[in-house]
Write a protein that holds these residues in place. Structure first.
Motif, PDB file in Angstrom:
ATOM      1  N   GLN A   1       1.069  -1.369  -0.020  1.00  0.00           N
ATOM      2  CA  GLN A   1      -0.073  -0.086  -0.065  1.00  0.00           C
ATOM      3  C   GLN A   1       0.911   1.282  -0.059  1.00  0.00           C
ATOM      4  O   GLN A   1       0.505   2.101  -0.834  1.00  0.00           O
ATOM      5  N   ARG A   2       1.833   1.154   0.970  1.00  0.00           N
ATOM      6  CA  ARG A   2       2.815   2.396   0.926  1.00  0.00           C
ATOM      7  C   ARG A   2       3.523   2.607  -0.484  1.00  0.00           C
ATOM      8  O   ARG A   2       3.558   3.732  -0.912  1.00  0.00           O
TER       9      ARG A   2
ATOM     10  N   GLU B   1      -8.357   5.955  -3.578  1.00  0.00           N
ATOM     11  CA  GLU B   1      -7.916   6.004  -2.174  1.00  0.00           C
ATOM     12  C   GLU B   1      -7.842   4.751  -1.794  1.00  0.00           C
ATOM     13  O   GLU B   1      -8.718   3.885  -2.094  1.00  0.00           O
ATOM     14  N   LEU B   2      -6.651   4.106  -1.051  1.00  0.00           N
ATOM     15  CA  LEU B   2      -6.714   2.849  -0.744  1.00  0.00           C
ATOM     16  C   LEU B   2      -7.012   2.517   0.751  1.00  0.00           C
ATOM     17  O   LEU B   2      -6.659   3.268   1.674  1.00  0.00           O
ATOM     18  N   GLN B   3      -7.948   1.486   0.953  1.00  0.00           N
ATOM     19  CA  GLN B   3      -8.146   1.226   2.493  1.00  0.00           C
ATOM     20  C   GLN B   3      -7.993  -0.390   2.567  1.00  0.00           C
ATOM     21  O   GLN B   3      -8.550  -1.274   1.840  1.00  0.00           O
ATOM     22  N   PRO B   4      -7.261  -0.647   3.891  1.00  0.00           N
ATOM     23  CA  PRO B   4      -7.120  -2.005   4.116  1.00  0.00           C
ATOM     24  C   PRO B   4      -8.518  -2.718   4.595  1.00  0.00           C
ATOM     25  O   PRO B   4      -9.176  -2.169   5.165  1.00  0.00           O
TER      26      PRO B   4
ATOM     27  N   TRP C   1     -10.940   3.192  -3.403  1.00  0.00           N
ATOM     28  CA  TRP C   1     -12.179   3.783  -3.646  1.00  0.00           C
ATOM     29  C   TRP C   1     -11.952   4.963  -4.666  1.00  0.00           C
ATOM     30  O   TRP C   1     -10.733   5.326  -4.790  1.00  0.00           O
ATOM     31  N   ARG C   2     -12.899   5.146  -5.553  1.00  0.00           N
ATOM     32  CA  ARG C   2     -12.688   6.099  -6.592  1.00  0.00           C
ATOM     33  C   ARG C   2     -14.100   7.033  -6.392  1.00  0.00           C
ATOM     34  O   ARG C   2     -15.178   6.534  -6.815  1.00  0.00           O
ATOM     35  N   ASP C   3     -14.105   8.283  -6.474  1.00  0.00           N
ATOM     36  CA  ASP C   3     -15.364   9.077  -6.128  1.00  0.00           C
ATOM     37  C   ASP C   3     -16.270   8.574  -5.230  1.00  0.00           C
ATOM     38  O   ASP C   3     -17.670   8.687  -5.630  1.00  0.00           O
TER      39      ASP C   3
END
Length: 295
Positions: free
Chosen positions: A185-186, A239-242, A254-256
């Motif tokens: 992710q990083r 946007e990245l979410q674990p 996630w997008r929009d």
């Protein structure tokens, strides 16, 4: 003799008690949560017509109905996959934390394992799941798949060997997966190409499932360089979410404000060897709530 209302209450109580188990059986046989739900509906319709006074073991009987319905549903799924646009991946599930705590269950529903199970015949898959995951006796499995116990033993042996040759080379703990996921992710968020190359296996494969609805490559990306270059281009737009997906740490893109992609990982020898990106929106509905699985 029980009144109809009493029979219905007894049938409902038994079905509800085993519902999570039945869903798990169907999902592991199909790799599709939507189809597993349909199988449960069909199982219920048959269950309410059964004379419960003649059923010694409600759990075994319900598993038998579910297995037969799932085998029937396999034929529909096979036709659907033949006309599917691009690679087909299992439908991801947002799973409850207790799934990860059951190591065997988590392994059996992981994206990597479900893809291995896809290489079995429907009967081999049913026998493997019922024996190796749910520990059913051979005679119980024989009734579920309409085979003799001796034939089921042979099928189980063949399926075990097939799966063993294709599953990840070593047992990977949730903690190891979480560490790899954090590093991944990083690297993606910072667009650090070298960091990505450090955690990707040289022969890493990225498979994208868009189903002809969302944009995805029609063939897998192979090799650390090609995969890292592709991932490096998405950092600014998502946007990245674990999250816990199919029993293991994974990432939601996630997008929009909407779930755009669910990405699961396969890890071999400490490096990411497989990336499975589900983008088909028709397969993302089960990411809105946790699904409880059980054995």
């Amino acid at each position: 003799m029980q009144e109809p209302s009493e029979r219905m209450a007894a049938a409902t109580e038994a079905f509800v008690a085993h519902r999570n188990l039945l869903f798990t059986v169907a999902y592991e046989m199909l790799g599709s949560a939507a189809d597993a739900e349909d199988v449960l509906q069909e199982t219920w319709l048959r269950w309410v017509g059964v004379d419960l006074d003649t059923v010694r073991d409600h759990r075994a009987y319900l598993v038998r109905i579910t297995t037969r319905q799932a085998l029937t549903r396999q034929r529909t799924l096979r036709r659907r996959k033949e006309s599917y646009v691009g690679p087909w991946l299992p439908e991801p599930l947002l799973t409850a934390p207790d799934v990860a705590e059951d190591v065997e269950l988590a392994d059996s529903v992981s994206m990597a394992m479900l893809l291995v199970l896809e290489t079995l015949t429907p009967t081999e898959r049913a026998v493997f799941v019922l024996r190796e995951v749910f520990d059913l006796a051979y005679d119980e499995i024989a009734e579920a798949v309409d085979k003799s116990p001796a034939a089921v033993r042979q099928i189980a042996h063949r399926a075990r060997a097939h799966v063993a040759a294709r599953r990840p080379r070593g047992v990977v703990s949730a903690a190891e997966t979480r560490d790899a996921l954090g590093a991944f992710q990083r690297a993606v968020e910072t667009g650090d190409l070298q960091r990505l190359l450090d955690i990707l296996a040289p022969d890493v494969v990225l498979v994208g499932d868009g189903g002809g609805v969302a944009r995805a490559a029609l063939v897998p990306h192979v090799g650390a360089g090609a995969v890292a270059e592709l991932l490096g281009r998405i950092a600014d737009v998502v946007e990245l979410q674990p999250a816990q997906v199919n029993g293991y740490p994974a990432l939601i893109f996630w997008r929009d404000g909407k779930v755009d992609t669910v990405m699961a990982l396969r890890i071999d020898d400490g490096l990411i060897s497989g990336l499975y990106a589900v983008r088909n929106p028709e397969k993302l509905s089960f990411m809105q709530r946790e699904t409880t699985l059980s054995r």
